[in-house]
Scaffold this motif. Structure first.
Motif, PDB file in Angstrom:
ATOM      1  N   ALA A   9      65.058 -17.191  53.234  1.00  0.00           N
ATOM      2  CA  ALA A   9      63.926 -16.842  52.386  1.00  0.00           C
ATOM      3  C   ALA A   9      63.985 -17.651  51.105  1.00  0.00           C
ATOM      4  O   ALA A   9      65.072 -17.994  50.615  1.00  0.00           O
ATOM      5  N   THR A  10      62.820 -17.963  50.563  1.00  0.00           N
ATOM      6  CA  THR A  10      62.731 -18.709  49.309  1.00  0.00           C
ATOM      7  C   THR A  10      61.817 -17.982  48.335  1.00  0.00           C
ATOM      8  O   THR A  10      61.004 -17.138  48.721  1.00  0.00           O
ATOM      9  N   ARG A  21      60.198 -24.987  40.437  1.00  0.00           N
ATOM     10  CA  ARG A  21      61.127 -25.314  41.514  1.00  0.00           C
ATOM     11  C   ARG A  21      61.390 -24.084  42.367  1.00  0.00           C
ATOM     12  O   ARG A  21      61.164 -22.950  41.956  1.00  0.00           O
ATOM     13  N   THR A  22      61.869 -24.343  43.557  1.00  0.00           N
ATOM     14  CA  THR A  22      62.122 -23.295  44.539  1.00  0.00           C
ATOM     15  C   THR A  22      63.604 -22.970  44.595  1.00  0.00           C
ATOM     16  O   THR A  22      64.446 -23.870  44.551  1.00  0.00           O
ATOM     17  N   ARG A  23      63.919 -21.691  44.687  1.00  0.00           N
ATOM     18  CA  ARG A  23      65.295 -21.267  44.904  1.00  0.00           C
ATOM     19  C   ARG A  23      65.387 -20.509  46.218  1.00  0.00           C
ATOM     20  O   ARG A  23      64.415 -19.900  46.673  1.00  0.00           O
ATOM     21  N   SER A  84      56.280 -21.006  46.448  1.00  0.00           N
ATOM     22  CA  SER A  84      57.468 -21.831  46.657  1.00  0.00           C
ATOM     23  C   SER A  84      57.225 -22.851  47.766  1.00  0.00           C
ATOM     24  O   SER A  84      56.191 -22.835  48.433  1.00  0.00           O
ATOM     25  N   ALA A  85      58.197 -23.736  47.971  1.00  0.00           N
ATOM     26  CA  ALA A  85      58.064 -24.796  48.975  1.00  0.00           C
ATOM     27  C   ALA A  85      59.395 -24.992  49.682  1.00  0.00           C
ATOM     28  O   ALA A  85      60.457 -24.951  49.060  1.00  0.00           O
ATOM     29  N   LEU A  86      59.335 -25.218  50.978  1.00  0.00           N
ATOM     30  CA  LEU A  86      60.549 -25.359  51.791  1.00  0.00           C
ATOM     31  C   LEU A  86      60.365 -26.475  52.796  1.00  0.00           C
ATOM     32  O   LEU A  86      59.337 -26.560  53.478  1.00  0.00           O
TER      33      LEU A  86
END
Length: 275
Positions: A9-10, A21-23, A84-86
């Motif tokens: 999951a992000t 930014r994505t974590r 977010s982005a993955l």
């Protein structure tokens, strides 16, 4: 028989300085499905697309053992949080193999992409070896404003051998209902699969699915002139490119070219370009 699952999951980082930014908020692996964070790679049309509104997290799926083997039950769950982005990939191709007792193997993939989020799901080549009995079932839910790139490639048997029993289904849903639902069946359990209506005698097949409410780039069907390649408009910003090829190298080149055409923005605002 192996039963295993992995969860990813992000979310957007809280109050990040500068560019969003994505974590990664969840990263749980169960052997042989091993999720690993990876360092940023060189910019490509896919990674640039994914980072349009926020820096993307990068994760790869590594197989902890050979297979899947007949009888294995594997499940992958992915949630991409709002905004977010993955970029999710795989380390190596997947070789589907028969089990000792001739059972079926299953990979169950469940993905949820939140509002305004972006997912690039780039699994590596799947090789349906002789004697395998496998099904992959992928279900993806997209919230409003969500973006998706999904690449799929399959090789119908190793060199000089017949294709095993292979079935793949992909279903993408939005708040308006199903956007895309397709199933591919090959091998002994699918008579006629190698005929002109499906594989047409080609050794490999692949697709590139793009869902983007604000698409950009060269999306004209006339740009893809190969007789074994077709581009279909799905509505709602969805596009599906399908291709048959004599070998995996040719197939990958076509899909990479399609990604460059469909994802590259001719005029990307400087403030949104990833660094």
């Amino acid at each position: 028989m192996t039963v295993a699952s992995a969860r990813l999951a992000t979310e957007l980082a809280e109050h990040p300085p500068g560019r969003p930014r994505t974590r990664i908020s969840v990263l749980r692996s169960g052997w042989p499905l091993m999720l690993r964070t990876t360092s940023p790679l060189a910019a490509t049309p896919v990674t640039t697309w994914a980072c349009r509104t926020a820096d993307a997290a990068r994760v790869h799926l590594a197989a902890g053992a050979a297979g899947p083997l007949g009888g294995d039950r594997l499940r992958l769950e992915v949630r991409v949080g709002p905004g977010s982005a993955l970029v999710l990939g795989e380390i190596a191709p997947t070789l589907l193999l028969p089990g000792t007792y001739g059972g079926h193997s299953l990979l169950d993939v469940r993905i949820h992409v939140g509002a305004g989020a972006a997912l690039a799901w780039l699994p590596e080549l799947v090789i349906a070896a002789r004697g395998c009995r496998h099904a992959t079932d992928t279900r993806i839910v997209l919230e409003p404003g969500a973006r998706l790139v999904l690449r799929e490639e399959v090789l119908f048997g190793r060199h000089g051998e017949p294709c095993g029993e292979y079935r793949q289904r992909v279903r993408v849903e939005t708040g308006r209902g199903p956007l895309y639902d397709q199933e591919l069946a090959a091998g002994p359990a699918a008579p006629g699969w190698d005929g002109p209506a499906v594989a047409a005698g080609r050794a490999a097949a692949g697709t590139l699915l793009v869902v983007d409410p604000a698409p950009a780039g060269d999306d004209a069907a006339g740009a893809f002139r190969d007789p074994d390649t077709a581009l279909m408009e799905l509505g709602g910003g969805g596009k599906l490119l399908s291709s048959l090829a004599p070998d995996t190298a040719t197939l990958r080149r076509r899909l990479d070219d399609a990604a460059a055409r469909l994802l590259t923005r001719a005029r990307e605002p400087a403030a949104l370009r990833p660094v």
